[in-house]
Scaffold this motif. Structure first.
Motif, PDB file in Angstrom:
ATOM      1  N   ASP A  70       0.421  -3.748   4.386  1.00  0.00           N
ATOM      2  CA  ASP A  70      -0.853  -3.667   3.657  1.00  0.00           C
ATOM      3  C   ASP A  70      -1.325  -5.055   3.248  1.00  0.00           C
ATOM      4  O   ASP A  70      -0.695  -6.075   3.601  1.00  0.00           O
ATOM      5  CB  ASP A  70      -0.722  -2.740   2.443  1.00  0.00           C
ATOM      6  N   SER A  71      -2.432  -5.134   2.505  1.00  0.00           N
ATOM      7  CA  SER A  71      -3.019  -6.417   2.148  1.00  0.00           C
ATOM      8  C   SER A  71      -2.112  -7.241   1.247  1.00  0.00           C
ATOM      9  O   SER A  71      -2.243  -8.459   1.166  1.00  0.00           O
ATOM     10  CB  SER A  71      -4.372  -6.208   1.470  1.00  0.00           C
ATOM     11  N   VAL A  96      -7.632  -3.338   4.623  1.00  0.00           N
ATOM     12  CA  VAL A  96      -7.249  -4.180   5.771  1.00  0.00           C
ATOM     13  C   VAL A  96      -5.727  -4.233   5.842  1.00  0.00           C
ATOM     14  O   VAL A  96      -5.049  -4.532   4.836  1.00  0.00           O
ATOM     15  CB  VAL A  96      -7.829  -5.597   5.635  1.00  0.00           C
ATOM     16  N   TYR A  97      -5.185  -3.993   7.047  1.00  0.00           N
ATOM     17  CA  TYR A  97      -3.743  -3.989   7.278  1.00  0.00           C
ATOM     18  C   TYR A  97      -3.395  -5.020   8.369  1.00  0.00           C
ATOM     19  O   TYR A  97      -4.245  -5.444   9.149  1.00  0.00           O
ATOM     20  CB  TYR A  97      -3.262  -2.605   7.709  1.00  0.00           C
ATOM     21  N   ARG A  98      -2.127  -5.393   8.385  1.00  0.00           N
ATOM     22  CA  ARG A  98      -1.609  -6.316   9.403  1.00  0.00           C
ATOM     23  C   ARG A  98      -0.645  -5.577  10.315  1.00  0.00           C
ATOM     24  O   ARG A  98       0.335  -4.994   9.856  1.00  0.00           O
ATOM     25  CB  ARG A  98      -0.880  -7.480   8.729  1.00  0.00           C
ATOM     26  N   ASP A 114       0.257 -10.912  16.337  1.00  0.00           N
ATOM     27  CA  ASP A 114      -0.140 -10.061  15.207  1.00  0.00           C
ATOM     28  C   ASP A 114      -1.670  -9.960  15.128  1.00  0.00           C
ATOM     29  O   ASP A 114      -2.390 -10.887  15.532  1.00  0.00           O
ATOM     30  CB  ASP A 114       0.390 -10.645  13.900  1.00  0.00           C
ATOM     31  N   GLN A 115      -2.162  -8.835  14.596  1.00  0.00           N
ATOM     32  CA  GLN A 115      -3.606  -8.652  14.453  1.00  0.00           C
ATOM     33  C   GLN A 115      -3.919  -7.807  13.217  1.00  0.00           C
ATOM     34  O   GLN A 115      -3.074  -7.044  12.742  1.00  0.00           O
ATOM     35  CB  GLN A 115      -4.192  -7.993  15.699  1.00  0.00           C
ATOM     36  N   ASP A 116      -5.149  -7.976  12.722  1.00  0.00           N
ATOM     37  CA  ASP A 116      -5.601  -7.214  11.556  1.00  0.00           C
ATOM     38  C   ASP A 116      -6.231  -5.891  11.987  1.00  0.00           C
ATOM     39  O   ASP A 116      -6.873  -5.812  13.046  1.00  0.00           O
ATOM     40  CB  ASP A 116      -6.621  -8.014  10.749  1.00  0.00           C
ATOM     41  N   ILE A 118      -8.561  -2.576  10.304  1.00  0.00           N
ATOM     42  CA  ILE A 118      -9.359  -2.074   9.179  1.00  0.00           C
ATOM     43  C   ILE A 118      -9.317  -0.541   9.167  1.00  0.00           C
ATOM     44  O   ILE A 118      -9.638   0.095  10.183  1.00  0.00           O
ATOM     45  CB  ILE A 118     -10.813  -2.555   9.276  1.00  0.00           C
TER      46      ILE A 118
END
Length: 336
Positions: A70-71, A96-98, A114-116, A118
């Protein structure tokens, strides 16, 4: 007295009416409580994330592992793709999560960066993850085609179709290595030498080889040595030329032998001696100053010369004899 009692009864009645009227109003207030402020705000709808994992060839990748943060960087989910390469994270609060891929689940594939992600209320966010194939590990060798010696300074292009994917140049040890990008589980490539090692001809044929993701492959080109030109002659003779023969009766300065005079070849008169004539002057050949003593091998030219004189003398005698007979026959014919 009677009037006082009436007035007292009226006052009590008014007081009683006032009491009865107020009591119901007081009892009705607690039956309608004021709603709490927190009950007026509805709870937000949760969202989800659905992942589909494939490779560059379009095949599903089961066993790929993912971690969702999580953020605040806290773990919000973790899982592995199924046989169809799918994985779903449910009941996620909007935000927004990773997303991190921790393993591809295949020895032939790399993980992605890695990417974000939503997450929106009440919706499913769908992602397609494409894992690339691992690069093939190429070892280039350049060798002498006769001795097999490794040669530095050879440069080759490795290509597929019309695209050059890798350029390698052999170093001091005659080898070079690099990683060749792969787009399938097996592919064919071709090698073209564009620069030959010093002192060698360019390897002109095009070679082909097959490579697989993550697997080592060795590519070898051979070069023929250029022809070394022979050294040009210096222009100076490597031996001393034979001196010009000396005049009649004098020995050659170069060979130490005496040359017979012209009179030696004259035809002798009939009845003369059959011995070989000696050169004019001293019959013993003089040894030139500073030369070594002659051995028996120097007599060979004299023997050849003597034989020639004998043959010539015999021929002359035969000619004279025939001439004498001819003259005698002529005189006899005239006398008769």
């Amino acid at each position: 007295m009677h009037a006082r009692l009436v007035r007292s009864a009226a006052a009590l009645a008014v007081a009683a009416v006032g009491t009865l009227t107020w009591a119901p109003a007081a009892s009705a207030e607690p039956s309608e409580p004021t709603p709490l402020a927190s009950a007026e705000t509805p709870a937000p709808d949760a969202g989800s994330v659905e992942i589909t994992t494939k490779d560059t060839a379009g095949d599903a990748l089961p066993g790929a592992e993912f971690l969702l943060l999580d953020s605040a960087g806290q773990k919000a989910g973790h899982g592995t793709t199924d046989a169809q390469g799918k994985l779903t994270f449910s009941d996620l609060a909007p935000g927004v999560y990773r997303l991190k891929e921790t393993a591809s689940g295949s020895p032939l594939h790399e993980v992605v960066a890695d990417q974000d992600v939503i997450v929106t209320p009440g919706a499913t966010t769908r992602l397609t993850i494409t894992d690339p194939f691992k690069a093939a590990k190429v070892l280039l060798q350049a060798k002498d085609d006769k001795t097999g010696k490794l040669l530095p300074g050879a440069t080759v292009n490795i290509s597929t179709g019309t695209s050059t994917l890798l350029t390698l140049t052999t170093g001091a040890k005659g080898t070079a290595s690099g990683e060749l990008p792969m787009s399938s589980r097996k592919a064919q490539f071709w090698v073209k030498e564009i620069k030959a090692p010093a002192g060698y001809h360019l390897y002109k044929p095009t070679k082909t080889f097959t490579a697989a993701p993550g697997a080592p492959v060795t590519v070898t080109v051979t070069n023929a040595k250029t022809t070394t030109p022979k050294p040009e002659p210096s222009g100076k003779p490597t031996h001393t030329p034979t001196d010009t023969p000396a005049g009649p009766g004098k020995p050659n300065s170069g060979t130490g032998r005496a040359t017979p005079s012209a009179s030696d070849s004259d035809t002798p008169e009939p009845g003369s001696s059959t011995m070989a004539a000696t050169p004019a002057g001293d019959s013993t050949p003089k040894t030139p100053t500073g030369s070594l003593a002659h051995t028996g091998a120097d007599a060979t030219p004299w023997l050849i010369g003597g034989a020639a004189v004998l043959i010539a003398a015999g021929g002359g005698a035969l000619a004279v004899t025939r001439r004498s007979r001819t003259n005698s026959h002529t005189e006899d014919s005239t006398g008769s």
